[in-house]
Scaffold this motif. Structure first.
Motif, PDB file in Angstrom:
ATOM      1  N   ALA A 191      -5.574  -8.608-137.468  1.00  0.00           N
ATOM      2  CA  ALA A 191      -4.395  -9.312-137.045  1.00  0.00           C
ATOM      3  C   ALA A 191      -4.631 -10.442-136.217  1.00  0.00           C
ATOM      4  N   THR A 192      -3.926 -11.471-136.072  1.00  0.00           N
ATOM      5  CA  THR A 192      -4.302 -12.680-135.242  1.00  0.00           C
ATOM      6  C   THR A 192      -2.853 -13.208-134.533  1.00  0.00           C
ATOM      7  N   ARG A 193      -2.961 -14.150-133.836  1.00  0.00           N
ATOM      8  CA  ARG A 193      -1.668 -14.613-133.345  1.00  0.00           C
ATOM      9  C   ARG A 193      -0.589 -15.286-134.157  1.00  0.00           C
ATOM     10  N   ASP A 194      -1.287 -15.634-135.420  1.00  0.00           N
ATOM     11  CA  ASP A 194      -0.573 -16.282-136.260  1.00  0.00           C
ATOM     12  C   ASP A 194       0.756 -15.082-136.897  1.00  0.00           C
ATOM     13  N   ASN A 221       4.373 -15.220-136.015  1.00  0.00           N
ATOM     14  CA  ASN A 221       5.780 -16.199-136.730  1.00  0.00           C
ATOM     15  C   ASN A 221       5.740 -15.746-138.024  1.00  0.00           C
ATOM     16  N   PHE A 222       5.267 -14.450-138.410  1.00  0.00           N
ATOM     17  CA  PHE A 222       5.738 -13.946-139.805  1.00  0.00           C
ATOM     18  C   PHE A 222       6.974 -13.065-139.490  1.00  0.00           C
ATOM     19  N   GLU A 223       7.698 -13.122-141.021  1.00  0.00           N
ATOM     20  CA  GLU A 223       9.174 -12.514-140.692  1.00  0.00           C
ATOM     21  C   GLU A 223       8.766 -10.941-141.285  1.00  0.00           C
ATOM     22  N   THR A 224       7.744 -10.901-141.882  1.00  0.00           N
ATOM     23  CA  THR A 224       7.245  -9.190-142.285  1.00  0.00           C
ATOM     24  C   THR A 224       5.737  -9.092-142.097  1.00  0.00           C
ATOM     25  N   MET A 225       5.793  -8.183-141.278  1.00  0.00           N
ATOM     26  CA  MET A 225       4.116  -7.981-140.956  1.00  0.00           C
ATOM     27  C   MET A 225       3.413  -7.519-141.916  1.00  0.00           C
ATOM     28  N   PRO A 226       2.175  -7.954-142.155  1.00  0.00           N
ATOM     29  CA  PRO A 226       1.371  -7.403-143.149  1.00  0.00           C
ATOM     30  C   PRO A 226       0.856  -5.969-142.881  1.00  0.00           C
ATOM     31  N   LYS A 227       0.653  -5.279-143.937  1.00  0.00           N
ATOM     32  CA  LYS A 227       0.073  -4.049-143.993  1.00  0.00           C
ATOM     33  C   LYS A 227      -1.171  -3.830-144.578  1.00  0.00           C
ATOM     34  N   VAL A 228      -1.827  -2.791-143.985  1.00  0.00           N
ATOM     35  CA  VAL A 228      -3.121  -2.292-144.423  1.00  0.00           C
ATOM     36  C   VAL A 228      -2.867  -0.806-144.964  1.00  0.00           C
ATOM     37  N   VAL A 229      -3.096  -0.497-146.520  1.00  0.00           N
ATOM     38  CA  VAL A 229      -3.093   0.713-147.119  1.00  0.00           C
ATOM     39  C   VAL A 229      -4.883   1.144-147.460  1.00  0.00           C
ATOM     40  N   ALA A 230      -4.976   2.189-146.656  1.00  0.00           N
ATOM     41  CA  ALA A 230      -6.569   2.688-146.978  1.00  0.00           C
ATOM     42  C   ALA A 230      -6.466   4.000-147.659  1.00  0.00           C
ATOM     43  N   VAL A 231      -7.320   4.204-148.757  1.00  0.00           N
ATOM     44  CA  VAL A 231      -7.567   5.225-149.729  1.00  0.00           C
ATOM     45  C   VAL A 231      -8.821   5.731-149.709  1.00  0.00           C
ATOM     46  N   THR A 232      -8.885   7.137-149.473  1.00  0.00           N
ATOM     47  CA  THR A 232     -10.124   7.756-149.221  1.00  0.00           C
ATOM     48  C   THR A 232     -10.064   9.314-150.087  1.00  0.00           C
ATOM     49  N   GLY A 233     -11.105   9.806-150.155  1.00  0.00           N
ATOM     50  CA  GLY A 233     -10.971  11.144-151.056  1.00  0.00           C
ATOM     51  C   GLY A 233     -12.264  11.269-151.887  1.00  0.00           C
ATOM     52  N   SER A 234     -12.339  12.501-152.657  1.00  0.00           N
ATOM     53  CA  SER A 234     -13.775  12.331-153.578  1.00  0.00           C
ATOM     54  C   SER A 234     -13.427  11.882-154.638  1.00  0.00           C
ATOM     55  N   ASN A 235     -12.547  11.900-155.454  1.00  0.00           N
ATOM     56  CA  ASN A 235     -12.256  11.425-156.827  1.00  0.00           C
ATOM     57  C   ASN A 235     -10.806  10.689-156.905  1.00  0.00           C
ATOM     58  N   GLY A 236     -10.711   9.723-157.641  1.00  0.00           N
ATOM     59  CA  GLY A 236      -9.686   9.123-157.944  1.00  0.00           C
ATOM     60  C   GLY A 236      -9.300   7.826-157.064  1.00  0.00           C
TER      61      GLY A 236
END
Length: 467
Positions: A109-112, A115-130
């Protein structure tokens, strides 16, 4: 590249100069820090030095006197079975130990963004399989829908090697337990837990430590929304810990073993049909049975997780379904590589543990099963009890005979090498059968990686089927 923020003018040590380590050094330099690098491999040090980085042995006397932080690549142990000597030196000197995942979350995330209309998102996936398939599927659905998205982490690019965020971006990260256990900063918007089965137990000091490493993504990160597979006790427990009550829709439970009910937000798959229920009412459904890129119950679980994430991001069920049909799957993961003479050939070299192999065996009928390799801690368990569709097993690896002896009740032939196993399976296979590589073991007794093992299988199959 994501320049690392907040470390300007500081000396940061980087241990391990593979893909993620070298990307980390570049990102530190771009953010104004000085990267002091080390890798036991001379060729890796030479590559770093060619880019202008200083390489100094970090176990020498006084190496950490002016170092602010040590950044460790994921394959390097910091606690179990014993700390790497460089990590031990940093711990002794009181220097914080961290990783590139943490630097990413501190710097993305930065000061840029103001000026965004829609905030960026981060999806993080963990687990043993898949987790790889789930991450790639989420990325594919978002891309299909027209959303700008990047795939990184344990798959695709290194986290610090991706492009800076633009308006409305979604970054999808696949994170292994090696990555989640050490990161000091973990702040995804949506976090996914696919499942848990014994793996990497020596690295985490047992199953409890392994689960604790996965759990950090949720306990430390505090995601706005959590998608949790509840078919194991650990997932059910984690969902309960995160939820404030039955109707708390910040926690989406997913399953392929049970129909989920109640006032919350649930996604489950039964007999090939995915169903979404919210507040006790069905909100969407998909027939998964004819989606070639997602065969078997284990891939249906991946579909449930990806569906839940994409619904959380506002996508309609019909858009998700359309994208599922164009998903080609990932290499070495239930990958259909040939169909000839009525026989289907499937490469699941990524099935490096017993649980993954069980899931692969449950996805197909009338199987000629190529298995074996470097057996993992805990043995084969009840793997033979999941081999009801196996017509015959063809066992490879240095200890193929011992592996075959554990497959009680299964017609097993010791082949030792992949070329012998493929030749015999091709010779024996009949119309309607599947030749499946699902090793249930690591590859390192005969191959550098599961990818190399899968590539060998593919090449051998192609050689035989072209005759």
């Amino acid at each position: 590249m994501i320049p690392v923020l907040g470390l300007t003018g500081q000396k940061i040590a980087v241990l391990g100069l593979g893909r993620s380590g070298l990307a980390t050094a570049r990102a530190l330099r771009a953010g104004g820090a000085e990267a002091i690098c080390w890798d036991d491999n001379a060729a890796a040090r030479e590559r770093a030095e060619e880019e202008g980085f200083t390489c100094l042995k970090l176990t020498r006397q006084g190496a950490f006197d002016d170092i602010a932080t040590l950044i460790v690549s994921p394959g390097i142990p910091h606690l179990y079975p014993a700390p790497n000597p460089v990590v031990a030196a940093a711990l002794s000197a009181g220097v914080p130990v961290d990783n590139d995942i943490s630097l990413f979350f501190r710097s993305f995330a930065t000061r840029d963004w103001d000026n965004f209309e829609t905030m960026p998102k981060v999806v993080a996936v963990t687990g043993s399989n898949g987790k790889s398939t789930t991450s790639a599927l989420i990325h594919h659905v978002l891309d299909h829908s027209g959303r700008r998205t990047q795939l990184a982490g344990n798959i695709g690019r290194g986290v610090l090697d991706i492009d800076p965020a633009e308006d409305g971006d979604v970054v999808v990260l696949e994170l292994s337990s090696y990555q989640t256990e050490l990161a000091r900063s973990l702040t995804p918007d949506i976090a996914v837990f696919t499942n848990l089965s014994p793996d990497h137990l020596d690295r985490h000091g047992g199953l409890g430590g392994y689960f604790a490493a996965k759990r950090r993504l949720f306990a430390e990160g505090g995601p706005d929304r959590a998608v949790i597979g509840v078919d194991e006790a650990e997932g059910s427990f984690l969902a309960n810990q995160l939820s404030m009550g039955p109707s708390d829709d910040r926690v989406l439970r997913i399953s392929v073993d049970q129909k989920l009910s109640g006032p919350g937000w649930n996604v489950f798959a039964k007999k090939g049909f995915l169903s979404e229920y919210r507040k006790g009412r069905q909100a969407g459904s998909i027939d998964l049975r004819n989606i070639k890129g997602l065969p078997g119950a284990h891939n249906h679980q991946n579909a449930c997780a990806a569906y839940a994430v994409c619904r959380s991001l506002g996508l309609a069920p019909r858009v998700i379904e359309q994208a599922f049909h164009s998903f080609g799957g990932l290499p070495h993961r239930s990958q259909i590589i040939a169909e000839t003479g009525g026989v289907t050939f499937v490469n699941d070299s990524k099935a490096t543990n017993v649980d993954a192999a069980q899931k692969a065996l449950g996805a197909f009928k009338r199987i000629r099963w190529i298995c074996g390799g470097l057996e993992k801690e805990g043995g084969l368990g009840d793997l033979a009890n999941h081999a009801g569709e196996v017509v015959k097993a063809y066992v490879i690896g240095r200890e193929a005979a011992n592996f075959a002896m554990q497959l009680t009740g299964v017609d097993a032939e010791v082949c030792s090498t992949m070329d012998v196993a493929v030749a015999k399976a091709v010779q024996d296979a009949q119309d309607g059968e599947v030749v499946l590589l699902a090793p249930a073991a690591a590859s390192f007794d005969q191959y550098d990686s599961f990818e190399k093992r899968g590539e060998d299988f593919i090449q051998l199959v192609q050689n035989h089927t072209k005759r």
